[in-house]
Write a protein that holds these residues in place. Sequence first.
Motif, mmCIF file in Angstrom:
data_model
loop_
_atom_site.group_PDB
_atom_site.id
_atom_site.type_symbol
_atom_site.label_atom_id
_atom_site.label_comp_id
_atom_site.label_asym_id
_atom_site.label_seq_id
_atom_site.Cartn_x
_atom_site.Cartn_y
_atom_site.Cartn_z
ATOM 1 N N UNK A 5 0.864 -1.184 0.000
ATOM 2 C CA UNK A 5 0.000 0.000 0.000
ATOM 3 C C UNK A 5 0.899 1.231 0.000
ATOM 4 N N UNK A 6 0.509 2.205 -0.821
ATOM 5 C CA UNK A 6 1.263 3.451 -0.922
ATOM 6 C C UNK A 6 0.336 4.637 -0.706
ATOM 7 N N UNK A 7 0.899 5.697 -0.175
ATOM 8 C CA UNK A 7 0.198 6.971 -0.098
ATOM 9 C C UNK A 7 1.128 8.020 -0.707
ATOM 10 N N UNK A 8 0.750 8.464 -1.915
ATOM 11 C CA UNK A 8 1.541 9.437 -2.665
ATOM 12 C C UNK A 8 0.575 10.499 -3.175
ATOM 13 N N UNK A 9 0.854 11.780 -2.948
ATOM 14 C CA UNK A 9 -0.043 12.790 -3.497
ATOM 15 C C UNK A 9 0.009 12.748 -5.030
ATOM 16 N N UNK A 21 4.196 7.559 2.013
ATOM 17 C CA UNK A 21 4.001 6.463 2.965
ATOM 18 C C UNK A 21 3.997 5.149 2.198
ATOM 19 N N UNK A 22 4.622 4.140 2.779
ATOM 20 C CA UNK A 22 4.705 2.833 2.132
ATOM 21 C C UNK A 22 4.556 1.742 3.180
ATOM 22 N N UNK A 23 3.729 0.753 2.868
ATOM 23 C CA UNK A 23 3.525 -0.382 3.755
ATOM 24 C C UNK A 23 3.579 -1.648 2.923
ATOM 25 N N UNK A 24 4.262 -2.659 3.430
ATOM 26 C CA UNK A 24 4.275 -3.963 2.783
ATOM 27 C C UNK A 24 3.868 -4.989 3.828
ATOM 28 N N UNK A 69 6.601 -6.967 11.935
ATOM 29 C CA UNK A 69 5.914 -7.459 10.736
ATOM 30 C C UNK A 69 5.195 -6.297 10.060
ATOM 31 N N UNK A 70 4.984 -6.401 8.765
ATOM 32 C CA UNK A 70 4.283 -5.376 7.981
ATOM 33 C C UNK A 70 4.895 -3.986 8.178
ATOM 34 N N UNK A 71 6.175 -3.825 7.846
ATOM 35 C CA UNK A 71 6.826 -2.536 8.081
ATOM 36 C C UNK A 71 6.143 -1.382 7.338
ATOM 37 N N UNK A 72 5.918 -0.293 8.074
ATOM 38 C CA UNK A 72 5.262 0.913 7.570
ATOM 39 C C UNK A 72 6.261 2.055 7.659
ATOM 40 N N UNK A 73 6.493 2.730 6.543
ATOM 41 C CA UNK A 73 7.463 3.814 6.486
ATOM 42 C C UNK A 73 6.789 5.116 6.070
ATOM 43 N N UNK A 74 7.204 6.207 6.693
ATOM 44 C CA UNK A 74 6.782 7.548 6.302
ATOM 45 C C UNK A 74 8.043 8.385 6.141
ATOM 46 N N UNK A 97 10.064 -6.943 -4.355
ATOM 47 C CA UNK A 97 8.725 -6.491 -4.714
ATOM 48 C C UNK A 97 8.823 -5.001 -4.961
ATOM 49 N N UNK A 98 8.062 -4.510 -5.912
ATOM 50 C CA UNK A 98 8.066 -3.067 -6.139
ATOM 51 C C UNK A 98 6.704 -2.601 -6.610
ATOM 52 N N UNK A 99 6.476 -1.344 -6.362
ATOM 53 C CA UNK A 99 5.248 -0.671 -6.778
ATOM 54 C C UNK A 99 5.653 0.712 -7.246
#
Length: 106
Positions: A5-9, A21-24, A69-74, A97-99
């Motif tokens: 999951x990504x959060x990009x304006x 923001x990025x979560x895997x 688990x499920x690292x979330x980065x901002x 993996x990439x998005x």
Amino acid sequence: MASIRLSVPPTAKRGDVIELKALIQHPMESGYRRGSRGEAIPRNIITRFECLYDGEIVFAADFQPGIAADPFLTFHTRATQSGTLVFRWTDEHGESWQETAMLMVT
């Protein structure tokens, strides 16, 4: 295996600092735990994250077994030009993996 999951304006003004923001979803198993029958659970962790903005690394992180688990980065970067953001995770076995997301700069 991994869900991202990504959060990009979608747009930004030139020079603006934008939040990314990025979560895997990944188990990030340390290798120290035991299963219900006492067997060792094999280590399985992501070791590297990179975010590239128009081909240049704007953020990178190396992970160790203590990461949840499920690292979330901002993190933040400055919007300089319209381009592609590539978010890439690599595990200790070389699987990756990439998005991608587009950013339109006005």
